[in-house]
Design an enzyme around this catalytic site. Structure first.
Site, mmCIF file in Angstrom:
data_model
loop_
_atom_site.group_PDB
_atom_site.id
_atom_site.type_symbol
_atom_site.label_atom_id
_atom_site.label_comp_id
_atom_site.label_asym_id
_atom_site.label_seq_id
_atom_site.Cartn_x
_atom_site.Cartn_y
_atom_site.Cartn_z
ATOM 1 C CD GLN A 245 33.131 5.074 13.345
ATOM 2 O OE1 GLN A 245 32.591 4.368 14.186
ATOM 3 N NE2 GLN A 245 34.433 5.341 13.376
ATOM 4 C CE LYS A 261 28.818 10.501 17.642
ATOM 5 N NZ LYS A 261 30.206 11.013 17.600
ATOM 6 C CB ALA A 366 21.505 18.279 24.777
ATOM 7 C CG ASP A 434 38.390 12.186 14.246
ATOM 8 O OD1 ASP A 434 38.913 12.548 13.187
ATOM 9 O OD2 ASP A 434 37.190 11.877 14.349
ATOM 10 C CD GLU A 439 30.067 22.817 13.892
ATOM 11 O OE1 GLU A 439 29.064 23.309 14.477
ATOM 12 O OE2 GLU A 439 29.992 21.807 13.173
ATOM 13 C CG ASP A 454 32.541 13.834 15.944
ATOM 14 O OD1 ASP A 454 32.233 12.785 16.547
ATOM 15 O OD2 ASP A 454 32.876 13.857 14.747
#
Length: 569
Positions: A245, A261, A366, A434, A439, A454
């Site tokens: 998106q 976003k 950030a 989702d 990471e 995310d």
């Protein structure tokens, strides 16, 4: 003769009644005038402050609205579009200020009794939470040099690499030229030294990342960083590649960057029950709320996120150098400036991002250090969903799936498994389905925290809980001791999760426009927290080794104060 006498008497009576009526009207008018004058006169400042004290919420909201209006009017140059943007801000804040005049009605209708910021012994619930021993546990081991992600080179380091520096003399010269050119493009002059005070907030944030956590909650730079994200002049905006998106990469004049976003749906809009999790919108307020929730849980694994009201025209359209993005701008039939960019989902004229007519709510996160400086490794989650309309993942079909995970690297030793369960608890509380990858920083190997990145698809539905998100906890029956203690603490009335979440979100600049989470979402947090604790209790009934003790240096005297030890055992 009698008839003449009666006529005179009648006239006298009529005249008397007329004079009486006139006198009564005059008295009534004088009385009304005195009442109106009394109501119009304001009490003196001393009497006002003593008779009508303002609540902490009113003070915070009025301060927030004034700071928003001040920053908006300061950062935008004079132009017709900016005047409209400023007018929208003024209207929004006037509405908010007018609504505060009827605090009692607002409390009853919007947030209910007992949902303002409550103070006990002069402290709010949020302040009391962060002063609690569970949020101030001492670390048994001091951080060593290799436990920091980045460090500033010392003079000794420079002397050791002196020959290499000489070989790179040309690159240094080019760097000086780049700095000179960057000033012409609007960037600030770089004058950083080994002194931390010379570093901008984003650089201090990068230098504060350690093996244990992404940031220290007590670090004063955290407040400076969020303020910088909310107020710093935007120098450029381009579309960020990757993802499904629309999101933009924002550059600031002090060489910092942020991930933007945009707002795509109203705060109260709930995700359609017929949509699959991978087709849901990403929400700007979800990114902001996820950062606050992660902090309240004591994880500190989400980069700081702040809300901001920007001008679509002057802060994106007129400064972007991304031709793919600039070609998608248009004016809607009602005069709003819109754009849609290029991405896999919802990047079309049917699903645009629109200002009102130029003002747009966004989240700014950030950015982490560049991958060339601090490489990150992406891990596929063992409990990743199938992202299919018809197929199920293996963990959805096999109740003993965790036994296999426990025998697989890196989940067979260390804290990786309980780290993953921490993340599952966070996702369940905010209903985020989702989470396909996570990471870590490569420098720290497997002995480090997980980055909770995310979170835009969180807080989509408040009316329904998704128990499958808790599969790692249900199947593995393993949880950190510190995490469980904090969850118990947040379930107590004095530290209720919905209350501290409400108070924490009220610190965001966009809270002056409207609450970032509705009361229904806040209530869902309490309900889901109770579910998590019930799952842990169920695990304790059937398994012995449920609690991972990460509090070995923990002072036993705290147990009596917390009254949580009995709940765990």
């Amino acid at each position: 003769m009698v008839r003449q006498y009666l006529g005179r008497s009648t006239r006298s009576i009529y005249l008397g009644l007329a004079f009486l009526s006139l006198a009564l009207h005059l008295l009534l008018a004088l009385f009304c005038l005195s009442v109106l004058q009394t109501a119009c006169f304001l009490p003196t400042s001393s009497s006002s402050s003593s008779s009508t004290p303002r609540t902490d919420t009113q003070r915070h909201q009025s301060n927030t609205s004034s700071s928003l209006a001040a920053s908006s009017s300061h950062k935008l140059p004079t132009s017709p579009q900016n005047e409209e943007h400023h007018k929208l801000n003024v209207v929004l804040h006037h509405k908010e200020r007018d609504s505060l005049s009827g605090t009692t009605e607002r409390e009853k209708k919007l947030i209910g009794d007992g949902k303002l910021i409550q103070k006990v012994n002069g402290r709010s619930k949020l302040e009391a939470l962060f002063e609690h021993p569970l949020y101030n546990l001492p670390h048994p081991e001091l951080l060593q040099e290799d436990d920091w992600l980045l460090r500033v080179k010392t003079h000794e380091d420079a002397r050791e690499t002196g020959s290499e520096e000489e070989e790179k003399e040309d690159s240094i010269t080019n760097d000086s030229q780049w700095q000179s050119a960057s000033q012409e493009e609007g960037y600030d002059k770089v004058d950083w030294t080994s002194n931390v005070e010379t570093h901008p907030p984003w650089l201090r944030f990068h230098l504060g990342i350690s093996r244990r956590e992404l940031y220290n909650r007590k670090d004063p730079n955290l407040a400076q960083l969020t303020h910088y994200l909310a107020t710093q002049h935007i120098l450029s905006a381009v579309q960020k590649t990757g993802g499904t998106q629309l999101k933009l990469l924002i550059s600031f004049s002090n060489h910092g960057q942020a991930l933007l976003k945009p707002m795509k749906q109203s705060r109260d809009a709930e995700t359609d029950a017929n949509l699959f999790y991978f087709s849901d919108f990403e929400r700007h307020n979800a990114e902001i709320s996820a950062f606050h929730l992660d902090r309240l849980l004591g994880f500190n694994r989400i980069p700081p996120v702040v809300g901001r009201l920007i001008d679509v025209t002057t802060e994106i359209r007129e400064i972007t150098t991304d031709h793919r993005l600039s070609r998608t701008f248009f004016t809607s039939p009602v005069g709003n400036v819109c754009f849609y960019g290029q991405c896999e989902y919802y990047c079309s004229t049917e699903n645009p991002v629109c200002g009102q007519p130029h003002a747009l709510e966004v989240s700014l996160a950030a950015m982490l250090p560049d991958l060339t400086l601090a490489p990150r490794r992406s891990w596929r989650s063992p409990w990743r969903r199938s992202y299919s309309r018809t197929k199920l993942a293996q963990w959805e079909k096999d109740p003993t799936y965790c036994d296999t995970v426990k025998q697989t690297l890196p989940y067979n030793h260390g804290t990786r498994l309980v780290d993953l369960i921490d993340m599952a608890i966070l996702d369940f509380l905010m209903s985020n389905m989702d989470r396909h990858h996570y990471e870590t920083f490569e420098k720290f190997g497997n002995e480090t925290f997980l980055l909770h990145l995310d979170n835009g698809r969180a807080f989509g539905r408040h009316s329904r809980d998704e128990p499958s998100i808790l599969a790692p906890l249900q199947q593995c029956c393993r949880i950190r001791r510190s995490t469980l203690f904090r969850l118990h603490l947040l379930s107590l009335p004095g530290f209720r999760l919905s209350d501290v979440m409400r108070e924490s979100l009220a610190q965001d600049p966009l809270a002056g426009v409207a609450p970032l989470l509705s009361e229904l979402h806040l209530s869902a947090l309490d309900r889901r927290l109770a579910t998590v604790l019930q799952v842990v209790q169920m695990c304790q009934r059937h398994h012995k080794d449920v609690i991972y003790n990460d509090m070995e240096g923990y002072d036993k005297e705290y147990d009596q104060e917390l009254n949580l030890e009995k709940k765990v055992q």
